[in-house]
Design a protein around this motif. Structure first.
Motif, PDB file in Angstrom:
ATOM      1  N   GLN A 246       0.859  -1.151  -0.081  1.00 37.37           N
ATOM      2  CA  GLN A 246       0.069  -0.104   0.023  1.00 37.37           C
ATOM      3  C   GLN A 246       0.813   1.140  -0.046  1.00 37.37           C
ATOM      4  OE1 GLN A 246      -2.667   0.533   3.343  1.00 37.37           O
ATOM      5  NE2 GLN A 246      -4.119   1.467   2.034  1.00 37.37           N
TER       6      GLN A 246
ATOM      7  N   HIS B 138      -2.149   5.787  -0.817  1.00 34.54           N
ATOM      8  CA  HIS B 138      -2.976   4.493  -0.327  1.00 34.54           C
ATOM      9  C   HIS B 138      -3.611   3.717  -1.113  1.00 34.54           C
ATOM     10  CE1 HIS B 138      -2.991   7.124   3.119  1.00 34.54           C
ATOM     11  NE2 HIS B 138      -3.356   8.236   2.614  1.00 34.54           N
TER      12      HIS B 138
ATOM     13  N   TRP C 190      -2.888   0.424  -3.615  1.00 34.86           N
ATOM     14  CA  TRP C 190      -2.277  -0.663  -3.544  1.00 34.86           C
ATOM     15  C   TRP C 190      -1.579  -1.103  -5.101  1.00 34.86           C
ATOM     16  CZ3 TRP C 190      -1.703  -3.611   1.061  1.00 34.86           C
ATOM     17  CH2 TRP C 190      -2.561  -3.372   1.786  1.00 34.86           C
TER      18      TRP C 190
ATOM     19  N   SER D 213       5.983   2.901   1.131  1.00 35.84           N
ATOM     20  CA  SER D 213       4.758   2.253   1.346  1.00 35.84           C
ATOM     21  C   SER D 213       4.536   2.084   2.978  1.00 35.84           C
ATOM     22  CB  SER D 213       5.162   0.591   1.145  1.00 35.84           C
ATOM     23  OG  SER D 213       5.472   0.571  -0.356  1.00 35.84           O
TER      24      SER D 213
END
Length: 140
Positions: A31, A40, A42, A107
């Motif tokens: 993410q 946010h 993926w 991430s």
């Protein structure tokens, strides 16, 4: 070659590569953090290739940068590619044991998902295209 606008934002074109780690029909996705574009969402571990860099070398470099050291017992399964907006994204599918990635600043989370679970997430375009392509090939 990447194409940039005068303010440095990529507008189209380029080469990128990444890895898809799979274990028992589950795939590892990251993410994206609030510090980068598509926050946010993926994605697969991966990114832009450096000029002159081979696709596999770049995919492995990006994977290590984004997830830390990969498990030793990786089995290369196949390679696939998807293209959108003049970007070619090479995906190297690898069977791995379960592991916990050491995420870098790009991430904020990770998860092991089935194909159905992954497709229900907010995915960046390249990730959704890659997963659909690999599903059609029977990989997921």
């Amino acid at each position: 070659m990447r194409n940039f606008s005068p303010n440095g934002v990529r507008v189209s074109g380029g080469r990128a590569a990444g890895v898809l780690c799979i274990l028992d029909k589950r795939c590892l996705l990251l993410q994206r953090s609030k510090l980068i574009s598509f926050s946010h969402y993926w994605c697969l571990p991966g990114g832009w290739l450096n000029e002159g860099e081979e696709s596999f070398t770049g995919a492995m470099r990006e994977a290590v940068e984004e997830m830390g050291q990969l498990p030793e017992s990786i089995i290369f399964k196949c390679k696939s590619s998807v293209t959108w907006n003049d970007v070619t994204f090479d995906i190297y599918v690898m069977r791995t044991p379960m592991f916990k990635p050491e995420l870098d600043w790009e991430s904020e989370g990770y998860g092991w998902f089935t194909f159905e679970e992954a497709m229900a997430l907010p995915l960046i375009k390249g990730a959704s295209m890659a997963l659909l392509t690999l599903r059609e090939k029977g990989v997921l």
